[in-house]
Write an enzyme that holds these catalytic residues in place. Structure first.
Site, PDB file in Angstrom:
ATOM      1  CG  ASP A 151       0.115  -0.592   2.304  1.00  0.00           C
ATOM      2  OD1 ASP A 151       0.890  -0.478   2.227  1.00  0.00           O
ATOM      3  OD2 ASP A 151      -0.766  -1.255   3.623  1.00  0.00           O
TER       4      ASP A 151
ATOM      5  CG  ASN B 254      -9.280  -2.002  11.919  1.00  0.00           C
ATOM      6  OD1 ASN B 254      -8.448  -2.457  11.773  1.00  0.00           O
ATOM      7  ND2 ASN B 254      -9.508  -0.496  11.347  1.00  0.00           N
TER       8      ASN B 254
ATOM      9  CG  HIS C 132      -6.014  -2.555   9.251  1.00  0.00           C
ATOM     10  ND1 HIS C 132      -5.647  -1.457   9.564  1.00  0.00           N
ATOM     11  CD2 HIS C 132      -4.660  -2.322   8.901  1.00  0.00           C
ATOM     12  CE1 HIS C 132      -4.755  -0.466  10.076  1.00  0.00           C
ATOM     13  NE2 HIS C 132      -4.146  -1.745   9.527  1.00  0.00           N
TER      14      HIS C 132
ATOM     15  CD  GLU D 181      -9.252   1.519   8.169  1.00  0.00           C
ATOM     16  OE1 GLU D 181      -8.792  -0.287   8.427  1.00  0.00           O
ATOM     17  OE2 GLU D 181      -8.529   1.442   7.958  1.00  0.00           O
TER      18      GLU D 181
HETATM   19  C1  F6R Z   1       1.594  -1.888   6.138  1.00  0.00           C
HETATM   20  C2  F6R Z   1       0.007  -1.765   6.584  1.00  0.00           C
HETATM   21  C3  F6R Z   1      -0.546  -2.112   7.462  1.00  0.00           C
HETATM   22  C4  F6R Z   1       0.100  -2.573   8.902  1.00  0.00           C
HETATM   23  C5  F6R Z   1      -0.793  -1.779  10.071  1.00  0.00           C
HETATM   24  C6  F6R Z   1       0.020  -2.508  10.882  1.00  0.00           C
HETATM   25  O1  F6R Z   1       1.887  -1.180   4.517  1.00  0.00           O
HETATM   26  O2  F6R Z   1      -0.189  -2.830   5.475  1.00  0.00           O
HETATM   27  O3  F6R Z   1      -1.864  -3.021   7.362  1.00  0.00           O
HETATM   28  O4  F6R Z   1       0.860  -3.616   8.677  1.00  0.00           O
HETATM   29  O5  F6R Z   1      -1.619  -0.734  10.298  1.00  0.00           O
HETATM   30  O6  F6R Z   1       1.065  -1.393  11.241  1.00  0.00           O
HETATM   31  P1  F6R Z   1       1.784  -1.507  12.804  1.00  0.00           P
HETATM   32  O7  F6R Z   1       2.717  -1.753  11.827  1.00  0.00           O
HETATM   33  O8  F6R Z   1       2.427  -0.141  12.230  1.00  0.00           O
HETATM   34  O9  F6R Z   1       0.950  -1.023  13.395  1.00  0.00           O
END
Ligand code: F6R
Length: 234
Positions: free
Chosen positions: A62, A128, A130, A135
């Site tokens: 992403d 959450n 994701h 989401e």
């Molecule tokens: C990032 C991504 C997100 C993160 C998730 C957890 O490329 O795709 O799904 O893996 O938001 O983020 P952290 O690791 O910062 O807790």
């Protein structure tokens, strides 16, 4: 799902890097990569190790809409800093958050994934549930798409920005259908804030309300967790 319980994020990063090396030795040519706080120790372990990505391709999950590669908060800049500057790939792709036609950019990215089937996909997980920026409520069949980030995700990611109102409100993300096509998936989670999401992912019903729960339907998933993130598991 195979659960790998590790002492902490440093040990988890080393464990994930071992899977990368094994996949590379097994002939995997395309690696799906993630950003955020979680994979930092994995990239550090890869940088410290012998793995050579010079004949491999990377595709990131992403990118924020509105941030270009020169913006230090962009995921392109993150990848450069943590991995690509030290372990370059033959080609590395991220969605272009500055594309003028975002729908066309999503189609271009899907084409890239189709041309470079992902052998190993690295994932983190949101509080959450994701995965990528998919989401809760995102279709399990989704391909690369434009996402409106939820308040929970904006708040969680505000720690990487000077102020919460600087966090972009939109992102381009690989879809859940795209992620599920990867041959092997490694999901890492560390810390108590991830415990509820890990429990729902592993033990809860498979539901679009918890995007990561779809991984119960994938036949080759490794979940690397520390004791705090694994608190809800048996
Ligand atoms: C990032 C991504 C997100 C993160 C998730 C957890 O490329 O795709 O799904 O893996 O938001 O983020 P952290 O690791 O910062 O807790």
């Amino acid at each position: 799902m195979k659960i790998e319980l590790v002492t902490d994020a440093t040990a988890g990063g080393k464990k994930a890097a071992e899977y990368f090396l094994a996949a590379k030795q097994d002939g995997v040519k395309t690696f799906g990569l993630a950003t955020g706080g979680t994979p930092v120790t994995t990239y550090a372990a890869l940088v410290a190790g012998e793995i050579d990505f010079g004949d491999a391709v990377s595709l990131n999950l992403d990118e924020y809409v509105g941030l270009g590669a020169n913006d230090p908060q962009s995921y392109a800049a993150y990848m450069q800093a943590h991995l690509f500057s030290q372990k370059p790939f033959a080609a590395s792709y991220l969605p272009n958050g500055l594309a003028s036609d975002l729908a066309a950019e999503c189609a271009r990215y899907d084409q890239l994934v189709a041309e470079n089937p992902i052998g190993l996909q690295l994932l983190g997980i949101g509080e959450n549930g994701h995965i990528g920026f998919n989401e809760p409520g995102t279709s399990f069949d989704s391909s690369t798409h434009l996402v409106n980030l939820t308040e929970s995700t904006i708040k969680a990611n505000a720690r990487f920005f000077a102020r919460e109102n600087q966090v972009p409100r939109q992102a381009l993300s690989m879809g859940i259908g795209t992620i599920m096509q990867a041959k092997q998936i490694i999901l890492e989670a560390y810390g108590e804030k991830k415990a509820a999401a890990i429990k729902a992912m592993v033990k809860g019903p498979v539901t679009e309300a918890v995007p990561a729960s779809v991984l119960q339907r994938h036949e080759n998933v490794i979940v690397i967790v520390d004791p705090a993130a694994a608190a809800g598991l048996d």
